[in-house]
Design a protein around this motif. Structure first.
Motif, PDB file in Angstrom:
ATOM      1  N   ARG A  70       0.853  -1.182   0.000  1.00 24.08           N
ATOM      2  CA  ARG A  70       0.000   0.000   0.000  1.00 24.08           C
ATOM      3  C   ARG A  70       0.890   1.232   0.000  1.00 24.08           C
ATOM      4  N   ILE A  71       0.329   2.320  -0.513  1.00 22.52           N
ATOM      5  CA  ILE A  71       1.015   3.606  -0.545  1.00 22.52           C
ATOM      6  C   ILE A  71       0.411   4.488   0.542  1.00 22.52           C
ATOM      7  N   PHE A  72       1.283   5.118   1.325  1.00 19.32           N
ATOM      8  CA  PHE A  72       0.847   6.029   2.380  1.00 19.32           C
ATOM      9  C   PHE A  72       1.440   7.408   2.133  1.00 19.32           C
ATOM     10  N   PHE A  73       0.594   8.403   2.185  1.00 14.10           N
ATOM     11  CA  PHE A  73       1.017   9.800   2.114  1.00 14.10           C
ATOM     12  C   PHE A  73       0.978  10.342   3.530  1.00 14.10           C
ATOM     13  N   ILE A  74       2.100  10.791   4.025  1.00 16.91           N
ATOM     14  CA  ILE A  74       2.168  11.411   5.348  1.00 16.91           C
ATOM     15  C   ILE A  74       2.378  12.903   5.118  1.00 16.91           C
ATOM     16  N   ALA A  75       1.438  13.699   5.590  1.00 17.81           N
ATOM     17  CA  ALA A  75       1.510  15.151   5.379  1.00 17.81           C
ATOM     18  C   ALA A  75       1.472  15.857   6.731  1.00 17.81           C
ATOM     19  N   ARG A  76       2.331  16.856   6.867  1.00 16.08           N
ATOM     20  CA  ARG A  76       2.357  17.652   8.096  1.00 16.08           C
ATOM     21  C   ARG A  76       2.578  19.107   7.705  1.00 16.08           C
ATOM     22  N   LYS A  77       1.946  19.998   8.440  1.00 12.83           N
ATOM     23  CA  LYS A  77       2.076  21.424   8.150  1.00 12.83           C
ATOM     24  C   LYS A  77       3.540  21.836   8.215  1.00 12.83           C
ATOM     25  N   LYS A  78       3.995  22.583   7.222  1.00 10.43           N
ATOM     26  CA  LYS A  78       5.403  22.992   7.146  1.00 10.43           C
ATOM     27  C   LYS A  78       5.813  23.843   8.344  1.00 10.43           C
ATOM     28  N   ASN A  79       4.922  24.689   8.817  1.00 10.44           N
ATOM     29  CA  ASN A  79       5.295  25.592   9.917  1.00 10.44           C
ATOM     30  C   ASN A  79       5.472  24.880  11.251  1.00 10.44           C
ATOM     31  N   LEU A  80       5.072  23.624  11.353  1.00 11.83           N
ATOM     32  CA  LEU A  80       5.256  22.875  12.591  1.00 11.83           C
ATOM     33  C   LEU A  80       6.666  22.296  12.707  1.00 11.83           C
ATOM     34  N   GLU A  81       7.348  22.197  11.602  1.00 11.34           N
ATOM     35  CA  GLU A  81       8.743  21.745  11.546  1.00 11.34           C
ATOM     36  C   GLU A  81       8.971  20.399  12.231  1.00 11.34           C
ATOM     37  N   PHE A  82       8.068  19.469  12.001  1.00 10.00           N
ATOM     38  CA  PHE A  82       8.270  18.113  12.515  1.00 10.00           C
ATOM     39  C   PHE A  82       9.362  17.430  11.700  1.00 10.00           C
ATOM     40  N   PRO A  83      10.132  16.555  12.336  1.00 12.40           N
ATOM     41  CA  PRO A  83      11.148  15.804  11.571  1.00 12.40           C
ATOM     42  C   PRO A  83      10.478  14.777  10.665  1.00 12.40           C
ATOM     43  N   ASP A  84      11.199  14.354   9.639  1.00 13.48           N
ATOM     44  CA  ASP A  84      10.682  13.305   8.763  1.00 13.48           C
ATOM     45  C   ASP A  84      10.465  12.025   9.552  1.00 13.48           C
ATOM     46  N   LEU A  85       9.424  11.306   9.182  1.00 13.63           N
ATOM     47  CA  LEU A  85       9.178  10.001   9.788  1.00 13.63           C
ATOM     48  C   LEU A  85      10.129   8.979   9.181  1.00 13.63           C
ATOM     49  N   GLN A  86      10.526   8.030   9.965  1.00  9.54           N
ATOM     50  CA  GLN A  86      11.323   6.906   9.494  1.00  9.54           C
ATOM     51  C   GLN A  86      10.463   5.652   9.656  1.00  9.54           C
ATOM     52  N   LEU A  87       9.908   5.179   8.592  1.00  7.04           N
ATOM     53  CA  LEU A  87       9.077   3.968   8.638  1.00  7.04           C
ATOM     54  C   LEU A  87       9.801   2.875   7.860  1.00  7.04           C
ATOM     55  N   ASP A  88      10.429   1.991   8.580  1.00  6.50           N
ATOM     56  CA  ASP A  88      11.207   0.935   7.958  1.00  6.50           C
ATOM     57  C   ASP A  88      10.985  -0.352   8.739  1.00  6.50           C
TER      58      ASP A  88
END
Length: 134
Positions: free
Chosen positions: A42-60
């Motif tokens: 399956r394909i997952f799109f993870i979106a977060r507001k840019k101004n929140l400056e969350f780090p990239d998720l690592q899903l492995d």
């Protein structure tokens, strides 16, 4: 969804989310790597507001697969018997066949494979392509 004709939809989703102010990560994940007894990408799109400056998720996920032989109930009394049409074709199955289409063609002495293509054959040493009953 990220290959072939569907790729344009994935690009559109990505671009729309970015235009709305989101950072977007796309993950292609297979449930078999999460100890689920099926191989299903399956394909997952993870979106977060840019101004929140969350780090990239690592899903492995790298869990060991659950093979069909580990979950099959060989002594079930609650499942119906195989349909007679499948029983008749079973002697024509060759190890490695993924479905009954080749066995059906041999059974009917034909060179065409247009029937029983959705009747899957599951082996103990594979991860089932999807959850299957009966």
């Amino acid at each position: 969804m990220i290959a072939g004709r569907a790729k344009k939809y994935a690009i559109e989703i990505y671009e729309r989310l970015e235009s709305l102010g989101y950072e977007v990560q796309i993950f292609r994940m297979n449930s078999a790597t999460m100890r689920v007894p099926q191989a299903r990408e399956r394909i997952f799109f993870i979106a977060r507001k840019k101004n929140l400056e969350f780090p990239d998720l690592q899903l492995d996920f790298k869990e060991s697969p659950v093979y069909f032989g580990e979950i099959v109930d060989r002594n079930s009394t609650s499942h119906p018997h195989l349909r007679p049409s499948i029983v008749e074709r079973r002697p024509y199955v060759e190890f490695g066949d993924q479905n009954l289409k080749f066995a059906d063609a041999k059974y009917r002495n034909l060179n065409t494979y247009n029937a029983f293509f959705s009747t899957y054959i599951l082996y103990d040493n594979i991860v089932a392509p999807t959850l299957t009953s009966s």
